[in-house]
Design a protein around this motif. Structure first.
Motif, short mmCIF file in Angstrom:
data_model
loop_
_atom_site.label_atom_id
_atom_site.label_comp_id
_atom_site.label_asym_id
_atom_site.label_seq_id
_atom_site.Cartn_x
_atom_site.Cartn_y
_atom_site.Cartn_z
N LEU A 332 0.83 -1.21 0.00
CA LEU A 332 0.00 0.00 0.00
C LEU A 332 0.86 1.25 0.00
CD1 LEU A 332 -2.80 -1.08 2.51
CD2 LEU A 332 -3.08 -0.67 0.06
N ASP A 333 1.99 1.21 0.70
CA ASP A 333 2.93 2.35 0.68
C ASP A 333 3.35 2.67 -0.76
OD1 ASP A 333 3.09 3.13 3.32
OD2 ASP A 333 4.64 1.66 3.82
N ALA A 334 3.46 1.61 -1.57
CA ALA A 334 3.94 1.80 -2.93
C ALA A 334 2.89 2.40 -3.85
CB ALA A 334 4.42 0.47 -3.50
N VAL A 335 1.60 2.27 -3.52
CA VAL A 335 0.56 2.76 -4.43
C VAL A 335 -0.21 3.94 -3.86
CG1 VAL A 335 0.31 0.49 -5.49
CG2 VAL A 335 -1.16 1.13 -3.57
N LEU A 336 0.04 4.29 -2.60
CA LEU A 336 -0.69 5.39 -1.97
C LEU A 336 0.26 6.54 -1.64
CD1 LEU A 336 -2.98 3.41 0.52
CD2 LEU A 336 -3.52 4.20 -1.80
N PRO A 337 -0.28 7.76 -1.49
CA PRO A 337 0.57 8.91 -1.14
C PRO A 337 1.15 8.73 0.27
CG PRO A 337 -1.74 9.52 -1.07
CD PRO A 337 -1.68 8.15 -1.68
N PRO A 338 2.25 9.45 0.56
CA PRO A 338 2.92 9.29 1.87
C PRO A 338 2.02 9.57 3.07
CG PRO A 338 4.31 10.51 0.34
CD PRO A 338 2.98 10.40 -0.32
N ASN A 339 1.01 10.41 2.91
CA ASN A 339 0.17 10.78 4.05
C ASN A 339 -1.07 9.90 4.20
OD1 ASN A 339 -0.87 11.84 1.65
ND2 ASN A 339 -1.87 13.57 2.69
N TRP A 340 -1.05 8.67 3.64
CA TRP A 340 -2.18 7.77 3.86
C TRP A 340 -2.15 7.30 5.31
CZ3 TRP A 340 -2.67 2.33 4.67
CH2 TRP A 340 -1.48 1.60 4.73
N SER A 341 -3.18 6.64 5.77
CA SER A 341 -3.37 6.35 7.19
C SER A 341 -2.41 5.32 7.76
CB SER A 341 -4.81 5.89 7.45
OG SER A 341 -5.09 4.71 6.70
N HIS A 342 -1.76 4.53 6.92
CA HIS A 342 -0.80 3.50 7.35
C HIS A 342 -1.41 2.51 8.35
CE1 HIS A 342 1.85 6.66 5.75
NE2 HIS A 342 2.60 5.63 5.37
N GLY A 343 -2.63 2.17 8.14
CA GLY A 343 -3.30 1.19 9.00
C GLY A 343 -4.71 0.96 8.54
N ASN A 344 -5.45 0.22 9.34
CA ASN A 344 -6.85 -0.09 9.07
C ASN A 344 -7.71 0.69 10.07
OD1 ASN A 344 -9.28 -1.27 8.36
ND2 ASN A 344 -8.83 -3.28 9.23
N PRO A 345 -8.56 1.62 9.60
CA PRO A 345 -9.04 1.90 8.25
C PRO A 345 -7.95 2.43 7.31
CG PRO A 345 -10.54 2.80 9.88
CD PRO A 345 -9.32 2.39 10.61
N VAL A 346 -8.07 2.03 6.04
CA VAL A 346 -7.14 2.46 5.01
C VAL A 346 -7.70 3.71 4.35
CG1 VAL A 346 -5.97 1.80 2.89
CG2 VAL A 346 -6.41 0.07 4.64
N ASP A 347 -7.14 4.88 4.69
CA ASP A 347 -7.59 6.15 4.14
C ASP A 347 -6.67 6.52 2.99
OD1 ASP A 347 -8.40 8.69 3.55
OD2 ASP A 347 -7.79 9.57 5.47
#
Length: 886
Positions: A332-347
């Motif tokens: 997910l780090d590879a396909v999402l921007p750096p400021n994504w939630s890094h957990g569940n819920p996946v924002d």
């Protein structure tokens, strides 16, 4: 129970409307319009002596004037006319009738049933909305709109709720295999319809709105059979019961009828929901998401606030959020921007393009932990919601099978929501509703799992001394007493191997109490003994931890004076003196039994002690119980967490608690006069259990006993030992504990023998299939096994003969198989003889089977037993055989 002629109700070749009319807003006019102008393709006849024609159709004066016999009739005439019309239809040969008429009195209803019975004419109603079968276009109702074809069946005691369901389903695009309003269910009831729909190929799930159940054993038998085939969801009205009858025990007061309905629904493997809204939610979930078996939820969203709402809702209903694997987080780090939630819920952040949504979903679906994904989307101006929905709906089916949708908003997401529905993806208006629906699905899967639980065959329980217990009961009844004294009640428990504290009964003399205490050993507990004082502590009739003669004397004198002052009318028979049991780490529990007016004997378990009503931590189950069912009863209470232990407090011995529950189940079966039982408190710790107090109320009419169980218990009386080939073997009904032995039995069968028996050669079975073989409903099925000690001294299965009767008990299909090395030894003949004798006594009319022509050994055995080829043969490779039993 009966499904006879229900095919004429749901799939008639022709229909007559008795009382058809043109009068605006009348039932007869509405039904006639729905049938004559609808999609039903068969002939529809109008009957009304006041009209010669209704529009372009002829109208006939009575049933006798019809050009052909209608297979189904819909009756919308005044109450007094109904019995005569039913009689005329029965004489003509009509197979089923929907009686919409309301207001029939008891005599009229009985006359209606009496008229229908000789011809086996089936009646739906009276006082219902009617019946809709969308696949054939049949709308035999006065509903305001028609139903769309689909896979859900809805059966309701309320006609108004059928129309509400129709409105909701029309808006949601949900279709039905049928909708039926059973009204006063004078003939066709829930049990009949569950039996019919359980094998209906068009019905994938059954929804019930229940107000009351009358024939409990019939209902439970049909419900358990249906729930094994497909989901059954129930909304039951009346959670609170005003004016509950007074009872002589905690259990009688606490085990209200709604709690018993809860227990019955769960025991049958059905899902109960709390409201119509939840029924609709469950219907949506089962229509689109029922195959998903995830236990934890993964939330995928473009808005952090929406994810938090979903997480809060999950915590509130006890749904865990999935723990995503480190590899998944890295992807997910590879396909999402750096400021994504890094957990569940996946924002994935509100500016996400379509590609980001797709990549995130595909990544999650590659993680086995993310079995269920709740997608929540808040509309933005960045990307149209419809573009996102279109892209997600086109991902592989393996991904959409994991997907639940929640499109927040109204007009802006309407197209997206419709795309999800068209793709078969479950969709919910709010995160809270989506999470609640997922919680319902988890509860449903747990109920289903309980259906295939089997106890260990290695557990040995010391048989109870039934004769001693019954002697105590009969002695009390002979003396005109319905309440056992505390020592008598404890003696009954002791007879059923439930540990009790040492207790002595003495006269109402303080010195006698002192002497008894000295004999037992200090400290002791002292209790007043009176048949008029059920809860002794309420009047100061209990003194604990008395550690010497003077303490006992003073307590006895004060207790006697206090009780005589507060309850002068109470009969004082003396005191009971018992050892003061205060085991370390003990938790106070309550175990009880009572007789419900609908479902018969029930068992209660919960947090005990003097605050039992305040804590209100209890669960109810229907007997008979075995280990898994007893364990499930315990786990449905909050005190179950305390029993697991905490910090330096070890867990209680759960097996000992289960043994008490199973013993009470057996007690209810053995002692019909047992009306109420309280064991409170039952102390439990790591060493076991001990009952400190017990109350038993009797009823000479015998409301308990195995004959009054809603679920027929194991028929141990059918077991017998016989001589066979120089050894003694046992012939007995199969039971859940036989699952392990049955696996061993099947594994040693020759594949060719299995093919001869079931027409395929697989020797292994899924767990659910094994459960169907060993956990049978003795009301409608029987399987006799032959057992003998194996080389290890343990019983092993030698052969099995089973028969499954239709719901009318008219015809039973049998099957038999023995160990391959035992063919030709006469074992099959012994088993079949046992089965035939049982079916004759059970009232079954005919025994049938389909046998491969090449299975000459089976055909020869059948001929020896008196079977003959059936008049109709299905195909050239098999032979249909039958044996009349009456």
């Amino acid at each position: 129970m009966s499904i006879r002629h229900l095919d004429s109700l749901f799939d008639p070749a022709s229909v007559a409307v008795i009382g058809a009319s043109e009068r605006p807003a009348s039932v007869g006019a509405t039904v006639w319009r729905n049938l004559s102008r609808g999609r039903y393709a068969g002939p529809v006849y109008a009957v009304n002596p006041k009209h010669r024609r209704l529009g372009d159709a002829p109208c006939y004066p009575n049933v006798e004037a019809l050009p052909q016999v209608p297979e189904l009739a819909v009756i919308c005439t005044p109450p007094a006319t109904v019995p005569g019309i039913v009689a005329a239809l029965a004489r003509a040969g009509t197979r089923a009738a929907v009686v919409l008429t309301a207001g029939l009195d008891a005599a009229q209803k009985q006359a209606m049933l009496d008229a229908a019975r000789p011809a086996l004419l089936r009646i739906l109603g009276p006082n219902g909305l009617g019946l809709l079968v969308p696949h054939s276009g049949l709308n035999a109702s006065f509903a305001h709109i028609d139903a769309q074809p689909g896979e859900l069946a809805f059966i309701s005691q309320s006609g108004a709720l059928v129309t509400a369901m129709l409105d909701w389903a029309d808006a949601q695009g949900i279709g039905f295999s049928c909708l039926a309003s059973i009204g006063e269910h004078a003939d066709v009831d829930f049990g009949d319809l569950l039996d019919y729909l359980a094998t209906d190929a068009r019905t994938r799930a059954i929804l019930l709105y229940v107000e009351s159940v009358e024939a409990a054993r019939k209902f439970m038998s049909a419900a358990r059979a249906a729930a094994r085939n497909k989901p059954v969801i129930v909304v039951k009205s009346g959670r609170s019961e005003q004016g509950q009858r007074a009872a002589a025990s905690h259990t009688g007061a606490l085990a209200g009828s709604d709690a018993v309905y809860d227990a019955a629904i769960a025991r049958a493997g059905m899902l109960r929901v709390d409201s119509l809204q939840d029924l609709f939610l469950a219907a949506e979930t089962l229509a689109r998401f029922r195959s998903n078996r995830g236990e934890a939820l993964t939330v995928l969203t473009n808005g952090g606030g929406a994810g938090v709402m979903a997480a809060d809702a999950a915590a509130q209903v006890g749904v865990p959020l999935a723990e995503l694997a480190p590899d998944t987080l890295a992807k997910l780090d590879a396909v999402l921007p750096p400021n994504w939630s890094h957990g569940n819920p996946v924002d994935i952040i509100g500016d996400a393009p379509v590609e980001r949504y797709v990549r995130a979903l595909e990544t999650l679906c590659a993680d086995p932990a993310a079995q269920a994904v709740l997608f929540i989307h808040a509309p933005t101006a960045i990307v149209p919601s419809a573009d996102i929905a279109r892209a997600l709906a086109q991902v592989p089916k393996s991904a959409t099978a994991r997907l639940m949708g929640c499109w927040l908003g109204g007009h802006g997401v309407a197209e997206a929501r419709q795309m999800f529905k068209a793709a078969g993806i479950a969709d919910y208006p709010t995160p809270e509703e989506a999470v609640r629906a997922f919680a319902m699905l988890r509860a449903y899967h747990r109920a289903q799992a309980e259906l295939i639980e089997a106890p260990s065959a290695a557990v040995l329980i010391e048989p109870p001394d039934v004769a001693a217990a019954r002697a105590l009961v009969q002695e009390a009844l002979a003396a005109g007493r319905t309440m056992l004294s505390e020592p008598e009640a404890k003696a009954v428990l002791d007879a059923y191997r439930i540990p009790v504290v040492s207790t002595r009964r003495v006269p109402p003399e303080p010195q006698a109490a002192v002497e008894a205490a000295a004999a037992i050993g200090y400290p002791v507990a002292l209790k007043i003994l009176s048949p008029d004082l059920t809860h002794k502590s309420d009047v100061g009739g209990v003194a604990l931890a008395l550690d010497g003669p003077e303490a006992v004397r003073e307590a006895a004198e004060a207790m006697l004076a206090r009780v005589r002052r507060l309850r002068p009318e109470a009969r004082i028979e003396g005191y009971t003196v018992q050892a003061m049991a205060s085991p370390a780490h003990a938790r106070e529990l309550i175990v009880g039994a009572t007789v419900d007016r609908v479902f018969g004997p029930v068992i209660l378990f919960g947090h005990g002690g003097t605050a039992v009503e305040v804590l209100a931590d209890r669960a109810v189950a229907l007997p008979p119980l075995n280990e898994p069912l007893a364990r499930s009863l315990i786990q449905r209470t909050r005190v179950a967490r305390l029993l697991q232990g905490w910090r330096d407090t070890p867990g209680a011995r759960i097996e000992a608690i289960q043994a008490v529950l199973i013993a009470v189940s057996q007690m209810l079966a053995d002692i019909p006069e047992l009306a109420e039982l309280d064991i409170n408190p039952l102390l439990a710790n790591e060493d076991g259990v001990v009952a400190l107090d017990a109350r038993i109320r009797l009823d000479p009419t015998g409301p308990a006993g195995a004959a009054h169980f809603a679920i027929r218990p194991y028929p141990a009386e059918l077991a017998e030992t016989v001589e066979w080939n120089g050894q003694t073997i046992t012939l007995r009904p199969i039971r859940p504990e036989d699952e392990e032995a049955h696996v061993e039995f099947l594994s040693h069968l020759d594949p060719e023998d299995i093919r001869m028996r079931v027409f395929y050669s697989r020797r292994t079975m899924e767990r659910s299939e094994l459960a169907r073989l060993t956990q049978i409903d003795y009301m409608r099925e029987m399987a006799f096994i032959a057992t003998a000690p194996g080389p290890d001294g343990q019983p092993r299965t030698l052969g099995v003969a089973r028969a499954l009767a239709d719901p009318d008990n008219e015809e039973a299909e049998f099957g038999i198989i023995v160990r391959s090395e035992l063919k030709g030894t006469g074992l099959g003949h012994l088993l079949m003889d046992k089965l035939i004798r049982y079916l004759r006594a059970h009232g079954t009319q005919k025994l049938v089977a389909t046998v491969l022509r090449e299975n000459q050994r089976m055909l020869a055995l059948a001929q020896e037993l008196g079977f003959q080829p059936s008049a109709e043969q299905p195909d050239p490779e098999t032979v249909a055989i039958e044996l009349p039993l009456n």
